[in-house]
Design an enzyme around this catalytic site. Sequence first.
Site, PDB file in Angstrom:
ATOM      1  N   PRO A  49      13.557   2.488   0.325  1.00  0.00           N
ATOM      2  CA  PRO A  49      14.561   3.537   0.418  1.00  0.00           C
ATOM      3  C   PRO A  49      14.124   4.714   1.291  1.00  0.00           C
ATOM      4  CG  PRO A  49      13.586   3.506  -1.772  1.00  0.00           C
ATOM      5  CD  PRO A  49      13.094   2.286  -1.057  1.00  0.00           C
ATOM      6  N   ASN A  50      15.084   5.180   2.040  1.00  0.00           N
ATOM      7  CA  ASN A  50      14.994   6.359   2.909  1.00  0.00           C
ATOM      8  C   ASN A  50      14.168   6.143   4.171  1.00  0.00           C
ATOM      9  OD1 ASN A  50      16.618   8.050   1.201  1.00  0.00           O
ATOM     10  ND2 ASN A  50      14.872   8.094  -0.184  1.00  0.00           N
ATOM     11  N   ARG A  60      14.183  12.414   8.634  1.00  0.00           N
ATOM     12  CA  ARG A  60      13.819  12.840   7.278  1.00  0.00           C
ATOM     13  C   ARG A  60      12.421  13.439   7.291  1.00  0.00           C
ATOM     14  NH1 ARG A  60      11.431   9.467   2.453  1.00  0.00           N
ATOM     15  NH2 ARG A  60      11.535  11.038   0.841  1.00  0.00           N
ATOM     16  N   TYR A  91       6.742  12.679   7.775  1.00  0.00           N
ATOM     17  CA  TYR A  91       6.841  11.287   8.204  1.00  0.00           C
ATOM     18  C   TYR A  91       6.803  11.095   9.721  1.00  0.00           C
ATOM     19  CZ  TYR A  91       8.152  10.724   3.355  1.00  0.00           C
ATOM     20  OH  TYR A  91       8.146  10.742   1.984  1.00  0.00           O
ATOM     21  N   ASN A  93       6.102  -1.146   2.512  1.00  0.00           N
ATOM     22  CA  ASN A  93       6.244   0.270   2.202  1.00  0.00           C
ATOM     23  C   ASN A  93       7.473   0.362   1.315  1.00  0.00           C
ATOM     24  OD1 ASN A  93       6.730   2.991   2.013  1.00  0.00           O
ATOM     25  ND2 ASN A  93       6.176   3.433   4.138  1.00  0.00           N
ATOM     26  N   ALA A 104       9.848   5.093  -2.750  1.00  0.00           N
ATOM     27  CA  ALA A 104       9.795   5.582  -4.126  1.00  0.00           C
ATOM     28  C   ALA A 104       9.619   4.459  -5.147  1.00  0.00           C
ATOM     29  CB  ALA A 104      11.056   6.385  -4.441  1.00  0.00           C
ATOM     30  N   HIS A 148       6.266   3.699  -7.137  1.00  0.00           N
ATOM     31  CA  HIS A 148       5.768   4.453  -8.273  1.00  0.00           C
ATOM     32  C   HIS A 148       6.340   4.006  -9.614  1.00  0.00           C
ATOM     33  CE1 HIS A 148       4.286   6.766  -4.981  1.00  0.00           C
ATOM     34  NE2 HIS A 148       5.514   7.011  -4.581  1.00  0.00           N
ATOM     35  N   ASP A 176       6.525  -7.201  -9.385  1.00  0.00           N
ATOM     36  CA  ASP A 176       6.484  -8.600  -9.794  1.00  0.00           C
ATOM     37  C   ASP A 176       6.852  -9.517  -8.632  1.00  0.00           C
ATOM     38  OD1 ASP A 176       5.743  -7.904 -12.365  1.00  0.00           O
ATOM     39  OD2 ASP A 176       7.736  -8.232 -13.235  1.00  0.00           O
ATOM     40  N   GLU A 193      -0.031  -2.785   1.118  1.00  0.00           N
ATOM     41  CA  GLU A 193       0.787  -1.635   0.743  1.00  0.00           C
ATOM     42  C   GLU A 193       0.524  -0.514   1.753  1.00  0.00           C
ATOM     43  OE1 GLU A 193       0.967   1.525  -3.003  1.00  0.00           O
ATOM     44  OE2 GLU A 193      -0.066  -0.400  -3.268  1.00  0.00           O
ATOM     45  N   HIS A 228       1.674   3.472   3.120  1.00  0.00           N
ATOM     46  CA  HIS A 228       2.374   4.750   2.935  1.00  0.00           C
ATOM     47  C   HIS A 228       2.084   5.607   4.159  1.00  0.00           C
ATOM     48  CE1 HIS A 228       3.266   3.674  -1.149  1.00  0.00           C
ATOM     49  NE2 HIS A 228       2.005   3.282  -1.262  1.00  0.00           N
ATOM     50  N   SER A 277       2.641   8.882   4.589  1.00  0.00           N
ATOM     51  CA  SER A 277       2.000  10.148   4.212  1.00  0.00           C
ATOM     52  C   SER A 277       0.840   9.874   3.255  1.00  0.00           C
ATOM     53  CB  SER A 277       3.019  11.069   3.529  1.00  0.00           C
ATOM     54  OG  SER A 277       3.392  10.545   2.265  1.00  0.00           O
ATOM     55  N   ARG A 322       0.290  14.822  -2.301  1.00  0.00           N
ATOM     56  CA  ARG A 322       1.676  15.238  -2.538  1.00  0.00           C
ATOM     57  C   ARG A 322       1.932  15.389  -4.033  1.00  0.00           C
ATOM     58  NH1 ARG A 322       5.672  11.833   0.893  1.00  0.00           N
ATOM     59  NH2 ARG A 322       6.997  13.591   0.333  1.00  0.00           N
ATOM     60  N   ARG A 366       3.689  10.779  -7.163  1.00  0.00           N
ATOM     61  CA  ARG A 366       3.387   9.871  -6.059  1.00  0.00           C
ATOM     62  C   ARG A 366       1.952   9.323  -6.116  1.00  0.00           C
ATOM     63  NH1 ARG A 366       7.633  10.451  -2.368  1.00  0.00           N
ATOM     64  NH2 ARG A 366       8.654  12.482  -2.456  1.00  0.00           N
TER      65      ARG A 366
END
Length: 148
Positions: free
Chosen positions: A10-11, A18, A23, A74, A77, A80, A87, A97, A99, A101, A106, A110
């Site tokens: 998302p986002n 954004r 970012y 990535n 949200a 978290h 799963d 994985e 990220h 930032s 932060r 997070r």
Amino acid sequence: MQKVFVLNGPNLGRLGTRQPEVYGATTHASLAEHLVETGRGMGLDVEVRQTDHEGEMIGWLHEAADAGASVVLNAGAWTHYSYAVADAAALVPAYVEVHISNVHAREEFRHHSVLSAKAAGIIVGCGVGGYDLALAHLAASGNPGEAG
């Protein structure tokens, strides 16, 4: 060529607009183009996708698992709190994985990832260059089931 899905949650489709101070200015479209080309140079067949819908992400992770493909993930949200995404990710041969930032610098929420325990690697705070590092890690592993 080894198949690798780069899956963004998302986002992340809003990259470039954004919070560019967090970012960066790179758009998702230019990131995707860069990763396909970079991956090709590493002998990887890279496909980049982005969704704001958790069920779609889970479906893509199942697709990667069924294809025996590795994943650069990535999850935004969902990282978290989404045990469903975790799963599904655990089914793929290997995932890194990522990220953009430094999530540890932060907000407190997070700092924890439900994805990290099964990840072949975790890249945090390297900007969009973290995706390149993830691809290099997967390319170096040779066998997607034995990233390391």
